[in-house]
Design an enzyme around this catalytic site. Structure first.
Site, PDB file in Angstrom:
ATOM      1  N   ASP A 124       6.918   4.755  -8.952  1.00  0.00           N
ATOM      2  CA  ASP A 124       5.604   5.443  -8.055  1.00  0.00           C
ATOM      3  C   ASP A 124       5.810   6.755  -8.774  1.00  0.00           C
ATOM      4  O   ASP A 124       6.606   7.209  -9.000  1.00  0.00           O
ATOM      5  CB  ASP A 124       6.069   5.474  -6.589  1.00  0.00           C
ATOM      6  CG  ASP A 124       4.915   5.786  -5.645  1.00  0.00           C
ATOM      7  OD1 ASP A 124       4.191   6.465  -6.300  1.00  0.00           O
ATOM      8  OD2 ASP A 124       5.014   5.223  -4.607  1.00  0.00           O
ATOM      9  N   VAL A 140       3.513   2.640   3.280  1.00  0.00           N
ATOM     10  CA  VAL A 140       3.758   1.531   4.390  1.00  0.00           C
ATOM     11  C   VAL A 140       5.406   1.679   4.408  1.00  0.00           C
ATOM     12  O   VAL A 140       5.884   0.964   5.325  1.00  0.00           O
ATOM     13  CB  VAL A 140       3.291   0.207   3.992  1.00  0.00           C
ATOM     14  CG1 VAL A 140       1.783   0.388   4.004  1.00  0.00           C
ATOM     15  CG2 VAL A 140       3.623  -0.371   2.524  1.00  0.00           C
ATOM     16  N   GLY A 141       6.126   1.904   3.393  1.00  0.00           N
ATOM     17  CA  GLY A 141       7.605   2.002   3.526  1.00  0.00           C
ATOM     18  C   GLY A 141       8.355   1.104   2.380  1.00  0.00           C
ATOM     19  O   GLY A 141       9.240   0.550   2.431  1.00  0.00           O
ATOM     20  N   LYS A 142       7.525   1.147   1.064  1.00  0.00           N
ATOM     21  CA  LYS A 142       8.287   0.511   0.211  1.00  0.00           C
ATOM     22  C   LYS A 142       9.624   1.024  -0.433  1.00  0.00           C
ATOM     23  O   LYS A 142      10.709   0.308  -0.372  1.00  0.00           O
ATOM     24  CB  LYS A 142       7.166   0.438  -1.304  1.00  0.00           C
ATOM     25  CG  LYS A 142       5.927  -0.202  -0.974  1.00  0.00           C
ATOM     26  CD  LYS A 142       5.086  -0.343  -2.061  1.00  0.00           C
ATOM     27  CE  LYS A 142       4.670   1.370  -2.517  1.00  0.00           C
ATOM     28  NZ  LYS A 142       3.803   1.913  -1.350  1.00  0.00           N
ATOM     29  N   LYS A 172       1.005  -1.291  -0.104  1.00  0.00           N
ATOM     30  CA  LYS A 172       0.101   0.044   0.025  1.00  0.00           C
ATOM     31  C   LYS A 172       0.781   1.276   0.142  1.00  0.00           C
ATOM     32  O   LYS A 172       1.994   1.231   0.409  1.00  0.00           O
ATOM     33  CB  LYS A 172      -0.782  -0.039   1.383  1.00  0.00           C
ATOM     34  CG  LYS A 172      -2.071   0.619   1.231  1.00  0.00           C
ATOM     35  CD  LYS A 172      -2.678   0.712   2.759  1.00  0.00           C
ATOM     36  CE  LYS A 172      -2.346   1.358   3.799  1.00  0.00           C
ATOM     37  NZ  LYS A 172      -2.767   2.743   3.673  1.00  0.00           N
ATOM     38  N   GLY A 173       0.295   2.364  -0.515  1.00  0.00           N
ATOM     39  CA  GLY A 173       1.081   3.745  -0.336  1.00  0.00           C
ATOM     40  C   GLY A 173       1.546   4.104   1.200  1.00  0.00           C
ATOM     41  O   GLY A 173       0.537   3.744   1.917  1.00  0.00           O
TER      42      GLY A 173
HETATM   43  N1  LIG Z   1      10.303   2.573  10.305  1.00  0.00           N
HETATM   44  C1  LIG Z   1      10.241   3.886  10.119  1.00  0.00           C
HETATM   45  N2  LIG Z   1      10.142   4.687  10.911  1.00  0.00           N
HETATM   46  C2  LIG Z   1       9.567   5.861  10.909  1.00  0.00           C
HETATM   47  N3  LIG Z   1       9.496   6.652   9.618  1.00  0.00           N
HETATM   48  C3  LIG Z   1       9.249   5.763   8.769  1.00  0.00           C
HETATM   49  C4  LIG Z   1       9.481   4.212   8.745  1.00  0.00           C
HETATM   50  N4  LIG Z   1       9.385   3.654   7.616  1.00  0.00           N
HETATM   51  C5  LIG Z   1       9.115   4.721   6.818  1.00  0.00           C
HETATM   52  N5  LIG Z   1       9.099   6.045   7.254  1.00  0.00           N
HETATM   53  C6  LIG Z   1       8.932   7.197   6.737  1.00  0.00           C
HETATM   54  O1  LIG Z   1       7.337   7.045   6.314  1.00  0.00           O
HETATM   55  C7  LIG Z   1       7.274   7.660   5.071  1.00  0.00           C
HETATM   56  C8  LIG Z   1       6.592   6.880   4.041  1.00  0.00           C
HETATM   57  O2  LIG Z   1       7.652   5.750   3.748  1.00  0.00           O
HETATM   58  P1  LIG Z   1       8.038   5.268   2.231  1.00  0.00           P
HETATM   59  O3  LIG Z   1       9.195   4.258   2.393  1.00  0.00           O
HETATM   60  O4  LIG Z   1       8.238   6.454   1.294  1.00  0.00           O
HETATM   61  O5  LIG Z   1       6.659   4.800   1.905  1.00  0.00           O
HETATM   62  P2  LIG Z   1       6.103   4.029   0.373  1.00  0.00           P
HETATM   63  O6  LIG Z   1       7.179   4.029  -0.568  1.00  0.00           O
HETATM   64  O7  LIG Z   1       5.520   2.752   0.567  1.00  0.00           O
HETATM   65  O8  LIG Z   1       4.900   5.211   0.001  1.00  0.00           O
HETATM   66  C9  LIG Z   1       8.564   8.198   4.721  1.00  0.00           C
HETATM   67  O9  LIG Z   1       8.621   9.698   5.128  1.00  0.00           O
HETATM   68  C10 LIG Z   1       9.553   7.381   5.643  1.00  0.00           C
HETATM   69  O10 LIG Z   1      10.810   8.191   5.858  1.00  0.00           O
HETATM   70 MG   LIG Z   2       7.392   5.227  -2.298  1.00  0.00          MG
END
Ligand SMILES: Nc1ncnc2c1ncn2[C@@H]1O[C@H](COP(=O)(O)OP(=O)(O)O)[C@@H](O)[C@H]1O
Ligand SMILES: [Mg+2]
Length: 320
Positions: A49, A23-25, A20-21
């Site tokens: 993305d 989540v940390g991909k 999902k958007g």
């Molecule tokens: N374990 C974590 N703890 C704190 N912040 C996090 C963590 N994982 C991701 N983030 C933050 O959450 C936001 C979304 O993460 P992101 O990897 O860009 O997600 P996605 O690519 O799935 O949309 C970013 O600002 C990232 O820095």
């Molecule tokens: Mg992303």
């Protein structure tokens, strides 16, 4: 709990992250890519993305040209958009399609733009684009940070979409073919070297070849990323079901944003909420998937140092 260390030895060519958007991909894809590069593998990280994200996390401009990441050897990044992919598709296939169609119809080159909007084409050529990079041999490994789940599911559905499109297209082209015969009788123009059917057949072969590559666990690994909350868990279940349906395997489930430190009532109650979803995920999937956790950090994950910390969490042994 497992870790990703088996990915270091495996000779995979493509690692995809999905979920999902938000989540940390991108965080996971970057951490994997940084780890691979540190192991001496020439690594390319690609994000498809629509919201550009590699520039943010690596704190340098990435964009649509392969860009070396500063501060680490052997890591290149690339952000691609559907416009770029479509442009490339037109360049690669436009002339041959136009040659065929214009041999029997008085059409402008714009017909290519129209064909490019057919369902499945974009996803299809996104895959083709990635495959070309993988097969170019310029990189030992390509890490693909995919667009949010909906799109990823569509990617997997490409062969279906494509066949539907082909059937419809065939019908239209059949009409064209009859028309072409008549026109040829009148004008005595030489038929084109390749028929539209040959072209469609070659697209179909391409589509099947790409899907075969992605399905082969020797080449490809898919890392599913989620968070311990209702929507994240639901989406992951959907993705796993879809993967099962298409015969693709998921071996790793990363659960991100897990609260480990409690210093307030607020976090205590969120941790309790997360606990229920974690129990559910372990109960449901720990037999068939390696489940990994990334703790919720008090800060964003940006810059090489923090990415490396996440790499360590993902690649080192996690013990309960
Ligand atoms: N374990 C974590 N703890 C704190 N912040 C996090 C963590 N994982 C991701 N983030 C933050 O959450 C936001 C979304 O993460 P992101 O990897 O860009 O997600 P996605 O690519 O799935 O949309 C970013 O600002 C990232 O820095
Ligand atoms: Mg992303």
């Amino acid at each position: 709990m497992g870790n990703l260390s088996e990915l270091e030895q495996a000779k995979k060519r493509l690692i995809m992250t999905g979920g999902k958007g938000g989540v940390g991909k991108t965080t996971c894809a970057s951490s994997i890519a940084v780890r691979m590069a540190s192991q001496g593998k020439n690594t390319l990280i690609i994000s498809s993305d629509p919201t550009p994200s590699l520039s943010d996390i690596f704190e340098q401009k990435v964009g649509d040209k392969e860009t070396r990441i500063k501060g680490i050897d052997g890591l290149t990044a690339l952000e691609i958009t559907s416009e770029i992919v479509l442009k490339r598709w037109k360049k690669k296939f436009g002339p041959e399609i136009y040659e065929v169609i214009s041999s029997f119809l008085p059409v402008d080159y714009e017909i290519i733009d129209y064909i490019g909007t057919a369902p499945g084409i974009e996803e299809e050529y996104m895959l083709d684009f990635i495959m070309e990079l993988v097969e170019s041999g310029r990189y030992d490994i390509v890490v693909w940070d995919t667009a949010p789940a909906g799109h990823t599911l569509q990617l997997l559905d490409v062969p279906n979409l494509f066949i539907t499109h082909l059937t419809a297209a065939m019908r239209v082209y059949m009409g064209f073919t009859d028309y072409m015969k008549k026109v040829q009788e009148v004008t005595k123009r030489a038929p084109s070297k390749r028929s539209i059917f040959d072209i469609i057949k070659s697209w179909q072969d391409l589509s099947l070849r790409v899907v075969d590559f992605i399905k082969d666990p020797k080449n490809t690994e898919f890392v599913l990323v989620t968070i311990p909350e209702a929507l994240g868990v639901k989406q992951s279940e959907r993705i796993i079901q879809t993967f099962d349906k298409y015969g693709l395997s998921v071996n790793f489930l990363v659960v991100n944003n897990v609260i480990k430190t409690i210093d307030s009532k607020f976090l205590e109650s969120r941790k309790k909420m997360q606990g229920e979803y974690l129990d559910y995920l372990y109960g449901q999937y720990s037999k068939r998937l390696n489940i990994l956790e990334i703790p919720l950090a008090p800060n964003e994950i940006k810059g090489l140092e923090r990415i490396r910390q996440v790499s360590d969490i993902l690649f080192l042994d996690q013990t309960d």
